[in-house]
Design a protein around this motif. Sequence first.
Motif, mmCIF file in Angstrom:
data_model
loop_
_atom_site.group_PDB
_atom_site.id
_atom_site.type_symbol
_atom_site.label_atom_id
_atom_site.label_comp_id
_atom_site.label_asym_id
_atom_site.label_seq_id
_atom_site.Cartn_x
_atom_site.Cartn_y
_atom_site.Cartn_z
ATOM 1 N N TYR A 304 0.828 -1.209 0.000
ATOM 2 C CA TYR A 304 0.000 0.000 0.000
ATOM 3 C C TYR A 304 0.859 1.254 0.000
ATOM 4 N N ALA A 305 1.952 1.240 0.756
ATOM 5 C CA ALA A 305 2.836 2.418 0.821
ATOM 6 C C ALA A 305 3.408 2.735 -0.560
ATOM 7 N N GLU A 306 3.813 1.702 -1.307
ATOM 8 C CA GLU A 306 4.349 1.909 -2.655
ATOM 9 C C GLU A 306 3.265 2.405 -3.607
ATOM 10 N N PHE A 307 2.063 1.848 -3.485
ATOM 11 C CA PHE A 307 0.934 2.278 -4.316
ATOM 12 C C PHE A 307 0.628 3.754 -4.065
ATOM 13 N N ARG A 308 0.546 4.115 -2.799
ATOM 14 C CA ARG A 308 0.250 5.508 -2.428
ATOM 15 C C ARG A 308 1.334 6.451 -2.936
ATOM 16 N N GLU A 309 2.590 6.051 -2.822
ATOM 17 C CA GLU A 309 3.691 6.890 -3.265
ATOM 18 C C GLU A 309 3.625 7.150 -4.778
ATOM 19 N N ALA A 310 3.123 6.186 -5.531
ATOM 20 C CA ALA A 310 3.038 6.323 -6.984
ATOM 21 C C ALA A 310 1.991 7.348 -7.414
ATOM 22 N N TYR A 311 0.989 7.587 -6.551
ATOM 23 C CA TYR A 311 -0.127 8.458 -6.944
ATOM 24 C C TYR A 311 -0.220 9.744 -6.130
ATOM 25 N N ILE A 312 0.536 9.862 -5.055
ATOM 26 C CA ILE A 312 0.298 10.944 -4.104
ATOM 27 C C ILE A 312 0.578 12.331 -4.674
ATOM 28 N N ASN A 313 1.445 12.432 -5.679
ATOM 29 C CA ASN A 313 1.774 13.738 -6.255
ATOM 30 C C ASN A 313 0.821 14.175 -7.363
ATOM 31 N N ILE A 314 -0.168 13.333 -7.688
ATOM 32 C CA ILE A 314 -1.162 13.715 -8.695
ATOM 33 C C ILE A 314 -2.150 14.705 -8.080
ATOM 34 N N VAL A 315 -2.289 15.854 -8.716
ATOM 35 C CA VAL A 315 -3.219 16.866 -8.222
ATOM 36 C C VAL A 315 -4.518 16.868 -9.026
ATOM 37 N N ASN A 316 -4.487 16.263 -10.206
ATOM 38 C CA ASN A 316 -5.723 16.187 -11.000
ATOM 39 C C ASN A 316 -5.535 15.133 -12.092
ATOM 40 N N LEU A 317 -6.630 14.438 -12.396
ATOM 41 C CA LEU A 317 -6.564 13.481 -13.509
ATOM 42 C C LEU A 317 -7.899 13.443 -14.231
ATOM 43 N N SER A 318 -7.839 13.105 -15.492
ATOM 44 C CA SER A 318 -9.039 12.898 -16.309
ATOM 45 C C SER A 318 -8.767 11.721 -17.221
ATOM 46 N N TYR A 319 -9.838 11.051 -17.643
ATOM 47 C CA TYR A 319 -9.639 9.874 -18.483
ATOM 48 C C TYR A 319 -10.664 9.854 -19.615
ATOM 49 N N SER A 320 -10.265 9.206 -20.703
ATOM 50 C CA SER A 320 -11.127 9.131 -21.874
ATOM 51 C C SER A 320 -12.174 8.047 -21.686
ATOM 52 N N GLU A 321 -13.081 7.936 -22.644
ATOM 53 C CA GLU A 321 -14.121 6.910 -22.583
ATOM 54 C C GLU A 321 -13.488 5.515 -22.575
ATOM 55 N N LEU A 322 -14.026 4.656 -21.717
ATOM 56 C CA LEU A 322 -13.466 3.315 -21.576
ATOM 57 C C LEU A 322 -13.822 2.453 -22.784
ATOM 58 N N GLU A 323 -12.842 1.661 -23.225
ATOM 59 C CA GLU A 323 -13.058 0.705 -24.312
ATOM 60 C C GLU A 323 -12.870 -0.694 -23.748
ATOM 61 N N SER A 324 -13.936 -1.490 -23.763
ATOM 62 C CA SER A 324 -13.904 -2.788 -23.083
ATOM 63 C C SER A 324 -14.331 -3.919 -24.011
ATOM 64 N N LYS A 325 -13.788 -5.103 -23.726
ATOM 65 C CA LYS A 325 -14.199 -6.301 -24.456
ATOM 66 C C LYS A 325 -13.889 -7.529 -23.597
ATOM 67 N N PRO A 326 -14.747 -8.540 -23.669
ATOM 68 C CA PRO A 326 -14.482 -9.783 -22.927
ATOM 69 C C PRO A 326 -13.274 -10.511 -23.519
ATOM 70 N N THR A 327 -12.570 -11.262 -22.670
ATOM 71 C CA THR A 327 -11.445 -12.073 -23.120
ATOM 72 C C THR A 327 -11.839 -13.556 -23.073
ATOM 73 N N GLU A 328 -10.925 -14.398 -23.494
ATOM 74 C CA GLU A 328 -11.209 -15.839 -23.506
ATOM 75 C C GLU A 328 -11.173 -16.446 -22.106
ATOM 76 N N ASN A 329 -10.615 -15.723 -21.143
ATOM 77 C CA ASN A 329 -10.446 -16.260 -19.789
ATOM 78 C C ASN A 329 -11.515 -15.750 -18.819
ATOM 79 N N ASP A 330 -12.697 -15.437 -19.333
ATOM 80 C CA ASP A 330 -13.790 -14.924 -18.504
ATOM 81 C C ASP A 330 -13.368 -13.681 -17.730
ATOM 82 N N GLN A 331 -12.657 -12.793 -18.437
ATOM 83 C CA GLN A 331 -12.252 -11.513 -17.864
ATOM 84 C C GLN A 331 -12.607 -10.406 -18.842
ATOM 85 N N ILE A 332 -12.498 -9.183 -18.384
ATOM 86 C CA ILE A 332 -12.788 -8.023 -19.226
ATOM 87 C C ILE A 332 -11.514 -7.215 -19.388
#
Length: 379
Positions: A304-332
């Motif tokens: 968790y400490a490493e995860f938090r350190e990777a994102y803690i300096n982000i002050v703002n984020l935005s993301y584009s429309e998600l593109e999704s498709k099922p896989t052969e392993n019952d995952q998305i």
Amino acid sequence: MKKIDLKPVILSALLLFTAFIIAFSLYQKWSGTELAINNPAITKVTTESKQLDLKTIIHEAEKSVIQIEGQNDFNTITGSGFLFNDKGDIITNAHVIRDADVLYVRTANAQIYPAAVVGVGEEKDVAVIRVPQLADQNLNVEENSTVEIGDEVIALGSPHGFQNTVTLGIISGTDRNFSVDGFDYENVYQISAQITHGNSGGPLIDRETGKVIGINSVGTEDGLIGFSIPMNEVLSDINKWSNEMQNTQLDFTTTADIIRSQNDEQFVQDAEYLIEYFLDSVNIRDYINAYSLLGSNLQTENTYAEFREAYINIVNLSYSELESKPTENDQISTSTTLKIERKNQKKDTKKELKSLKLNFLVGYENDQLKIVDLKKTEL
């Protein structure tokens, strides 16, 4: 040569030194003495109250707002509810769950759990269902709320299956009385926040305190006026049902059966919702919640400490429309372009802009939806 008489100078110095010693002693005594103020006109100190941040209220409330889904021989039922105690009990409307043969809930982070009925009102449109896995995630309930016309409120729910939809409004009326579908609504709040199909059972939150003051229950056909049952009108029934019913007396279905009954379209929707919730949690700096959405392999690779350190300096984020498709392993498999504004660690005043391509892999782990893989490519 004329002699200079030093006596007056020495005497003056001694007097000044003596005065300094006396003043210093008095200061030490007074600074350690507690002053008592007896003037009755100065008995109350007021501080300016700071209103809670709206985004924080909504984000924290969403964690405890539940989408309720049910099935019977004829159709699928959808409604809302919210956690309110340490047993995993969820408050909702009686009309949401009374016709369901099978009940399950979907949480804000797209987890699915079976539910069982604890109690249902016959005349009052209120019910309680239980999900033991969700214990200790309750919303704060205002037991003795005093509501006035014009008070700002927040209504949360899942209208038409759109989970955790938020509408804002005011208390536009009080003490409304009417009957609908065999239920008597007494002394209910009239609100300007929209209430429609799927909103029923969701919480009405006081904008100022962040506490639940009512259960969103009924709306007009045009959706312009809603009605919410005050918590103090039904809380005694709710507590009675909750205290009397033990888990061993309840009938739960299995989570695996619920998952198998869902189609690919619902699977994609759940996966995309999970990713959006992950990114929104990072954006609002709720790193604990975001980290909990990762699968066991990702959590093993990053503490968790490493995860938090990777994102803690982000002050703002935005993301584009998600593109999704099922896989052969019952995952998305889902991808999105992330634009982030990051604080420069060496120069606090300077900010860096970056674009990343994120590729998520979402699947079930221990019967719960998780982000099982995440790859980043800098653009």
